[in-house]
Design a protein around this motif. Sequence first.
Motif, short mmCIF file in Angstrom:
data_model
loop_
_atom_site.label_atom_id
_atom_site.label_comp_id
_atom_site.label_asym_id
_atom_site.label_seq_id
_atom_site.Cartn_x
_atom_site.Cartn_y
_atom_site.Cartn_z
N VAL A 27 1.46 11.98 7.30
CA VAL A 27 2.92 11.53 7.26
C VAL A 27 3.54 13.45 6.77
N GLY A 28 3.04 13.69 6.16
CA GLY A 28 3.60 14.70 6.04
C GLY A 28 5.58 15.62 5.37
N ARG A 29 5.17 13.37 3.82
CA ARG A 29 6.30 13.54 3.76
C ARG A 29 5.25 12.88 2.16
N LYS A 30 6.20 12.84 1.11
CA LYS A 30 5.74 12.12 0.13
C LYS A 30 5.96 10.89 0.21
N THR A 31 5.33 9.79 -0.44
CA THR A 31 5.13 8.78 -0.39
C THR A 31 5.18 8.23 -2.12
N LEU A 32 5.95 7.20 -2.46
CA LEU A 32 6.11 6.45 -3.70
C LEU A 32 5.17 6.34 -4.13
N ARG A 33 4.20 6.25 -4.60
CA ARG A 33 3.15 5.58 -5.32
C ARG A 33 3.25 4.11 -5.60
N ALA A 34 4.45 3.72 -6.61
CA ALA A 34 4.60 3.07 -7.37
C ALA A 34 5.00 1.73 -6.30
N GLN A 35 6.08 1.90 -4.92
CA GLN A 35 6.12 1.54 -3.63
C GLN A 35 4.60 0.63 -3.53
N ILE A 36 3.65 1.57 -2.93
CA ILE A 36 2.33 1.12 -2.61
C ILE A 36 1.81 0.06 -3.28
N LEU A 37 1.50 0.96 -4.40
CA LEU A 37 0.99 0.35 -5.25
C LEU A 37 1.32 -2.06 -5.39
N SER A 38 2.87 -1.79 -5.32
CA SER A 38 3.81 -3.31 -5.64
C SER A 38 3.34 -3.82 -4.07
N CYS A 39 3.18 -2.75 -3.30
CA CYS A 39 2.95 -3.73 -1.72
C CYS A 39 2.12 -4.55 -2.04
N PHE A 40 1.06 -3.52 -2.02
CA PHE A 40 -0.37 -3.42 -1.81
C PHE A 40 -0.38 -5.04 -2.88
N LEU A 41 0.27 -4.78 -4.52
CA LEU A 41 -0.11 -6.43 -5.42
C LEU A 41 0.06 -7.42 -4.96
N ASP A 42 1.59 -7.99 -3.81
CA ASP A 42 2.41 -8.98 -3.46
C ASP A 42 1.68 -9.62 -2.65
N ARG A 43 1.05 -8.10 -1.72
CA ARG A 43 0.25 -8.79 -0.49
C ARG A 43 -1.48 -9.31 -0.89
N PHE A 44 -1.84 -8.96 -1.63
CA PHE A 44 -2.87 -9.31 -1.54
C PHE A 44 -3.32 -10.91 -2.87
N GLU A 45 -2.33 -10.75 -3.45
CA GLU A 45 -2.08 -11.88 -4.91
C GLU A 45 -1.56 -13.24 -3.62
N LYS A 46 -0.64 -12.65 -2.56
CA LYS A 46 -0.35 -13.81 -1.76
C LYS A 46 -1.76 -13.90 -1.08
N ARG A 47 -2.46 -13.43 -0.39
CA ARG A 47 -3.58 -13.77 0.94
C ARG A 47 -4.31 -14.40 -0.74
N LEU A 48 -4.61 -13.80 -2.19
CA LEU A 48 -6.05 -14.34 -2.55
C LEU A 48 -5.45 -16.17 -2.80
N THR A 49 -4.07 -16.48 -3.58
CA THR A 49 -3.95 -17.62 -3.62
C THR A 49 -3.59 -18.79 -2.48
N SER A 50 -3.30 -17.96 -1.45
CA SER A 50 -3.10 -18.41 -0.04
C SER A 50 -4.56 -19.49 0.58
N ASP A 51 -4.35 -20.34 1.50
CA ASP A 51 -5.47 -20.79 2.16
C ASP A 51 -6.20 -20.12 2.93
N SER A 52 -5.29 -18.43 3.83
CA SER A 52 -5.55 -17.40 4.20
C SER A 52 -7.06 -16.85 4.08
N LEU A 53 -7.30 -17.12 2.62
CA LEU A 53 -9.02 -16.40 2.12
C LEU A 53 -9.50 -17.04 3.40
N LYS A 54 -9.63 -18.03 3.65
CA LYS A 54 -10.89 -18.64 3.95
C LYS A 54 -11.06 -17.55 5.52
N ASP A 55 -10.29 -16.83 6.10
CA ASP A 55 -9.51 -16.93 7.36
C ASP A 55 -10.32 -15.04 7.47
#
Length: 308
Positions: free
Chosen positions: A220-248
């Motif tokens: 992308v040609g610019r720096k990205t804040l790693r904390a932002q990537i980690l936060s977003c990933f953890l939110d999405r991953f946790e949601k996926r694990l705790t919801s029914d969507s893991l079966k899909d």
Amino acid sequence: MKSEIYDLLSQSSSIVSGEVISNHLGVSRVAVWKHIQQMQAAGFEIESTAKGYILKSIPDTLFSWQFGKRSNKIHAFNEVSSTMEKALAMAKDGCPNFSVVVAEKQTHGRGRLNRAWQSDKGGLYFTVILKPDIPPSEAAKINFAAALELVHTLNELCGIRACLKWPNDVLVENAKLAGILSQMVTEMDMVQFLSVGVGINVNNCPTGIDPPAVSVFQLVGRKTLRAQILSCFLDRFEKRLTSDSLKDIVPDWKQKTITLGRRVKVKTTRNTYEGLAIDIENDGGLILELADGSRQKIIYGDCFHTEG
Ligand code: BTN
């Protein structure tokens, strides 16, 4: 306390008065000022005016207090041998579910199949410790969920359209952007804990040529804040694990893979198979159609796309 100060400042686009912060936290304004000074020393540009404080810019740091409600479960280090090692020790010590070990640098970063993982400064290296109530046969679904949510995170934050190569490599045009290594400890046919280790080339410039590697910065040609990537990933991953969507997860994962329909070579610990990748089963196993028309299921291995 820094976590609360950081939350207040980062959620406001205008000046936040020292009085509001000290009342909110129930501490003196001097105590608030001390924390602000430490944050400034860590590279956070916080302007101090007669009316209060305003956060002007955030550096690419990974302090646990940058993670809001997750702060208590984020264990951030400057340098570790491998976040997998730290995670294993913490899991054995009984850390809570969804604890995270993150490091600026790893001296012995580990990849799949005993390979090394280049872990220079600027990349994002972390391990999530999970204590899922599942049998070991279901564990592959969790790795698939991690890989898929990583693809979604990189698309949401950086506009990158990455794909998945079986079992869980994140690629952009055949270059490796991220990889996942997981380690499972079982007891009585149940998973006691699972460590999901993720390495993402973010602001580093990886030198791998076989397979070729690429970073978010290079794409992308610019720096990205790693904390932002980690936060977003953890939110999405946790949601996926705790919801029914893991079966899909397997059908969802298949939408993003470039392995199916390809001729591949898969090296397992004992054999090498060549054939057409025709399906992924619900337990994560790859089904190959071999030259003689027979089918071979592979549970664990290293997959190479041999054409296109
Ligand atoms: C792969 O071979 O594709 C998997 C790479 C996984 C690397 C990550 S970085 C964080 C965690 N700690 C390690 O030592 N390895 C994983």
